[in-house]
Motif scaffolding. Sequence first.
Motif, short mmCIF file in Angstrom:
data_model
loop_
_atom_site.label_atom_id
_atom_site.label_comp_id
_atom_site.label_asym_id
_atom_site.label_seq_id
_atom_site.Cartn_x
_atom_site.Cartn_y
_atom_site.Cartn_z
N PRO A 207 16.39 0.87 -2.74
CA PRO A 207 16.07 0.11 -1.53
C PRO A 207 15.24 -1.15 -1.77
O PRO A 207 14.77 -1.77 -0.84
N PHE A 208 15.09 -1.54 -3.05
CA PHE A 208 14.25 -2.69 -3.35
C PHE A 208 15.08 -3.98 -3.42
O PHE A 208 16.23 -3.96 -3.83
N CYS A 209 14.50 -5.08 -3.07
CA CYS A 209 15.14 -6.40 -3.15
C CYS A 209 15.20 -6.84 -4.61
O CYS A 209 14.23 -6.71 -5.35
N ASP A 210 16.37 -7.34 -5.03
CA ASP A 210 16.50 -7.89 -6.39
C ASP A 210 16.79 -9.39 -6.35
O ASP A 210 17.12 -9.98 -7.38
N GLY A 211 16.70 -10.01 -5.20
CA GLY A 211 16.92 -11.44 -5.07
C GLY A 211 18.35 -11.82 -4.74
O GLY A 211 18.65 -13.00 -4.54
N THR A 212 19.25 -10.86 -4.67
CA THR A 212 20.66 -11.15 -4.37
C THR A 212 20.83 -11.87 -3.04
O THR A 212 21.74 -12.69 -2.89
N CYS B 249 14.86 -4.38 0.38
CA CYS B 249 16.08 -5.13 0.69
C CYS B 249 16.47 -4.91 2.15
O CYS B 249 16.50 -3.79 2.64
N ARG B 250 16.79 -6.00 2.82
CA ARG B 250 17.27 -5.94 4.19
C ARG B 250 18.70 -6.43 4.31
O ARG B 250 19.28 -6.38 5.38
N CYS B 251 19.27 -6.95 3.20
CA CYS B 251 20.65 -7.45 3.28
C CYS B 251 21.65 -6.40 2.81
O CYS B 251 22.84 -6.56 2.97
N ASP B 252 21.16 -5.32 2.19
CA ASP B 252 21.99 -4.22 1.71
C ASP B 252 22.88 -4.61 0.54
O ASP B 252 23.86 -3.93 0.26
N GLY C 246 0.78 -1.24 0.00
CA GLY C 246 0.00 0.00 0.00
C GLY C 246 0.81 1.29 0.00
O GLY C 246 0.23 2.37 0.13
N ALA C 247 2.13 1.20 -0.17
CA ALA C 247 2.94 2.42 -0.17
C ALA C 247 2.85 3.11 -1.53
O ALA C 247 2.68 2.46 -2.57
N THR C 248 2.96 4.42 -1.55
CA THR C 248 3.00 5.16 -2.81
C THR C 248 4.42 5.62 -3.12
O THR C 248 4.71 5.99 -4.25
N SER C 249 5.29 5.60 -2.09
CA SER C 249 6.69 5.95 -2.30
C SER C 249 7.54 5.34 -1.19
O SER C 249 7.03 5.00 -0.13
N VAL C 250 8.83 5.19 -1.49
CA VAL C 250 9.80 4.68 -0.52
C VAL C 250 11.01 5.59 -0.57
O VAL C 250 11.49 5.94 -1.65
N GLN C 251 11.51 5.98 0.59
CA GLN C 251 12.69 6.83 0.65
C GLN C 251 13.91 6.00 1.01
O GLN C 251 13.92 5.29 2.02
N GLY C 252 14.95 6.07 0.16
CA GLY C 252 16.19 5.35 0.43
C GLY C 252 17.01 6.05 1.49
O GLY C 252 16.71 7.18 1.89
N VAL C 253 18.07 5.38 1.96
CA VAL C 253 18.91 5.95 3.02
C VAL C 253 19.63 7.22 2.55
O VAL C 253 20.01 8.05 3.38
#
Length: 48
Positions: A36-41, A27-30, A5-12
């Motif tokens: 800030p999105f997960c790409d499966g890495t 992404c939580r593994c950095d 439900g987010a309309t935007s995400v702010q990166g660090v």
Amino acid sequence: MLLRGATSVQGVDGTVHDVRRPVVALCRCDKSSRLPFCDGTHKVIPRR
Ligand code: FES
């Protein structure tokens, strides 16, 4: 981490990314190349 439900995400770095999907994975593994999105890495990173 799934975000619903987010309309935007702010990166660090302060960059604001528009979100156009009902659910996005953050992404939580950095290690993602699309922070800030997960790409499966995280799937190929050895566990500690
Ligand atoms: S959690 Fe970092 S790439 Fe998926």
